[in-house]
Design a protein around this motif. Structure first.
Motif, PDB file in Angstrom:
ATOM      1  N   GLU A 242       0.836  -1.199   0.000  1.00 46.15           N
ATOM      2  CA  GLU A 242       0.000   0.000   0.000  1.00 46.15           C
ATOM      3  C   GLU A 242       0.875   1.255   0.000  1.00 46.15           C
ATOM      4  O   GLU A 242       0.622   2.206  -0.744  1.00 46.15           O
ATOM      5  CB  GLU A 242      -0.910  -0.025   1.228  1.00 46.15           C
ATOM      6  N   ALA A 243       1.898   1.252   0.848  1.00 46.30           N
ATOM      7  CA  ALA A 243       2.818   2.393   0.912  1.00 46.30           C
ATOM      8  C   ALA A 243       3.581   2.547  -0.414  1.00 46.30           C
ATOM      9  O   ALA A 243       3.806   3.672  -0.882  1.00 46.30           O
ATOM     10  CB  ALA A 243       3.792   2.225   2.076  1.00 46.30           C
ATOM     11  N   ASP A 244       3.965   1.425  -1.022  1.00 46.25           N
ATOM     12  CA  ASP A 244       4.649   1.473  -2.319  1.00 46.25           C
ATOM     13  C   ASP A 244       3.758   2.110  -3.379  1.00 46.25           C
ATOM     14  O   ASP A 244       4.216   2.943  -4.170  1.00 46.25           O
ATOM     15  CB  ASP A 244       5.042   0.064  -2.791  1.00 46.25           C
TER      16      ASP A 244
ATOM     17  N   ARG B 207       4.617   5.434  -5.459  1.00 41.33           N
ATOM     18  CA  ARG B 207       4.680   5.450  -6.925  1.00 41.33           C
ATOM     19  C   ARG B 207       3.729   6.506  -7.486  1.00 41.33           C
ATOM     20  O   ARG B 207       4.048   7.171  -8.469  1.00 41.33           O
ATOM     21  CB  ARG B 207       4.368   4.072  -7.486  1.00 41.33           C
ATOM     22  N   ALA B 208       2.558   6.650  -6.868  1.00 41.30           N
ATOM     23  CA  ALA B 208       1.608   7.687  -7.308  1.00 41.30           C
ATOM     24  C   ALA B 208       2.203   9.074  -7.104  1.00 41.30           C
ATOM     25  O   ALA B 208       2.080   9.945  -7.970  1.00 41.30           O
ATOM     26  CB  ALA B 208       0.287   7.542  -6.552  1.00 41.30           C
TER      27      ALA B 208
ATOM     28  N   MET C 291       8.159  11.805 -12.099  1.00 42.00           N
ATOM     29  CA  MET C 291       9.252  10.837 -11.964  1.00 42.00           C
ATOM     30  C   MET C 291       8.625   9.458 -11.796  1.00 42.00           C
ATOM     31  O   MET C 291       7.752   9.273 -10.959  1.00 42.00           O
ATOM     32  CB  MET C 291      10.103  11.156 -10.736  1.00 42.00           C
ATOM     33  N   THR C 292       9.070   8.519 -12.586  1.00 32.85           N
ATOM     34  CA  THR C 292       8.553   7.160 -12.447  1.00 32.85           C
ATOM     35  C   THR C 292       9.715   6.195 -12.323  1.00 32.85           C
ATOM     36  O   THR C 292      10.832   6.491 -12.769  1.00 32.85           O
ATOM     37  CB  THR C 292       7.688   6.761 -13.657  1.00 32.85           C
TER      38      THR C 292
END
Length: 111
Positions: free
Chosen positions: A32-34, A38-39, A46-47
């Motif tokens: 969930e934190a990841d 990423r969002a 930045m991705t």
């Protein structure tokens, strides 16, 4: 584009490490934190690369705690980028800096 990381080799090395793996509840929380991170990266323009996403997903599959996952990811990326052949699996998993005690999971590791 050819992947920089050999995920199967990294997975074998991770499985050989001694550390306390997260519980299924921990892993769900980390995922969930990841997703949130990423969002936020996407909002900032930045991705993660495909290799980075695959690496972090594999580390979550192996229930690697976030501090250790970050250390592995940084170590692998630095190794891959610094080698002329860009092959990072020829060396050990990572070389942690000997800076006192570090906590991975619920156990203390280090000096």
């Amino acid at each position: 584009m050819t992947p920089l990381l050999d995920l199967d080799a990294i997975r074998r090395e991770v499985r050989a490490l001694e550390f306390e793996r997260g519980t299924p509840a921990d892993v769900a929380e980390w995922r969930e934190a990841d997703a949130e991170s990423r969002a936020n990266l996407a909002i900032e323009g930045m991705t993660l690369s495909g290799d980075d996403e695959a690496l972090f997903d594999m580390l979550r599959d192996e229930a690697v705690p976030p501090p250790l996952a970050t250390q592995i990811a940084l170590g692998r990326r630095n190794d891959a980028l610094s080698r002329p052949d860009r092959s990072c699996h020829a060396h050990g998993l990572f070389q942690p800096a000997p800076v006192g005690r570090r906590q991975f999971g619920r156990r203390q590791y280090g000096r």
